[in-house]
Design an enzyme around this catalytic site. Structure first.
Site, PDB file in Angstrom:
ATOM      1  N   ASP A  38       0.817  -1.214   0.000  1.00 59.21           N
ATOM      2  CA  ASP A  38       0.000   0.000   0.000  1.00 59.21           C
ATOM      3  C   ASP A  38       0.851   1.265   0.000  1.00 59.21           C
ATOM      4  OD1 ASP A  38      -2.374  -1.352  -0.051  1.00 59.21           O
ATOM      5  OD2 ASP A  38      -2.783  -1.170   2.087  1.00 59.21           O
ATOM      6  N   LYS A  60      -3.445   3.676  -2.812  1.00 54.77           N
ATOM      7  CA  LYS A  60      -4.039   4.868  -3.414  1.00 54.77           C
ATOM      8  C   LYS A  60      -3.273   6.095  -2.940  1.00 54.77           C
ATOM      9  CE  LYS A  60      -7.640   5.780   0.049  1.00 54.77           C
ATOM     10  NZ  LYS A  60      -9.055   6.099   0.263  1.00 54.77           N
ATOM     11  N   MET A 173      -8.632   8.845   9.803  1.00 54.59           N
ATOM     12  CA  MET A 173      -9.341   9.189   8.565  1.00 54.59           C
ATOM     13  C   MET A 173     -10.475  10.182   8.820  1.00 54.59           C
ATOM     14  SD  MET A 173      -9.369   5.350   6.921  1.00 54.59           S
ATOM     15  CE  MET A 173      -9.889   4.598   8.471  1.00 54.59           C
TER      16      MET A 173
END
Length: 261
Positions: A38, A60, A173
């Site tokens: 990742d 991402k 997040m």
């Protein structure tokens, strides 16, 4: 021709500092035939991987996905059946908002042998690296770790519950939802509750902003903080200033003694 005993190991890479990966994780990386990794994985960790292994970036960056989750799941199974041992290398701890459990379930469903190596979660390590304990006698008896954004891109309802408690609240997040989160704490009369926001924790790019509920949004603007970051609400945030003050005083006394002042 398929491999006889295909295997998937989901491995936690830790919060960012290459030295915070576990010895067990390094041992597993050396046995991998394929590694899917990742964006939050420190590139230096890739040096531990067997040089013959295939490396595939599946993370991402800035909202752009190299692969969607369904594609990652399919890659895991196809590569395991073709090459043998697939390691899914994920930032932090893959069982804490990391979808590691989903990937293990998917691999098992297709007959892969599965294993899991925990990682050090940013929820714990990043505050600690800035001298912020999540619990401290007389200040906090427990802590919440909550995702700020659900899979439906909505604010987690657990944050409202956490704001009512006396616990330390760690939000992952949550930067895009910060105004809404602040409002929930204000509704509980916690306007002066200390808040810390740490971006890129434990890495050389680390940035930190300290404030209170009422001014933390301005602190974010002043310090130009953004994702990836964690948000800590709680009286324990004060410990950072306390420990720094003690350290500075100790250093001052040492210097004074050395120069005879």
């Amino acid at each position: 021709m398929s491999i006889k005993n295909p295997k998937l190991t989901v491995v936690g890479a830790g919060p960012g500092d290459v030295d915070l990966i576990t010895v067990k994780a390094i041992k597993v990386l050396k046995t991998a035939d394929v590694v899917l990794y990742d964006a939050l994985v420190n590139d230096e960790i890739l040096d531990y991987i067997n040089s013959k292994a295939e490396l595939i970036f599946v993370g991402k960056r800035k909202g752009c996905y190299a692969y969607q989750q369904d594609q990652i799941n399919e890659l895991i199974v196809s590569r395991a059946n073709k090459f043998g041992h697939v390691v899914r290398l994920k930032g932090g701890d893959p069982f804490i908002f990391g979808r590691g459990a989903e990937e293990l379930e998917y691999g098992a469903k297709f007959g892969l042998e599965t294993a899991f190596v925990p990682g050090i979660s940013s929820a714990l390590a990043v505050p600690g690296s800035q001298n912020i304990p999540l619990t401290k006698r007389g200040f906090s008896e427990s802590f919440w770790v909550i995702t700020g954004t659900t899979k439906n891109h909505e604010l987690s309802s657990d944050i409202e519950l956490a704001a009512k408690s006396n616990a330390t609240v760690v939000v992952l997040m949550g930067m895009s939802k910060l105004p809404q989160i602040v409002q929930l704490f204000q509704q509980q009369g916690k306007n002066n509750l200390p808040v810390a926001i740490i971006q890129n924790g434990t890495t050389s790019y680390e940035k930190i902003g300290i404030g209170i509920v009422d001014n933390i949004e301005q602190v974010v603007k002043n310090e130009q903080l953004s994702n990836p970051a964690i948000i800590i609400f709680g009286e324990v945030v004060k410990h950072r200033k306390t420990i720094l003050t003690i350290q500075n005083q100790y250093q001052y006394e040492l210097n004074s003694a050395a120069y005879g002042t």
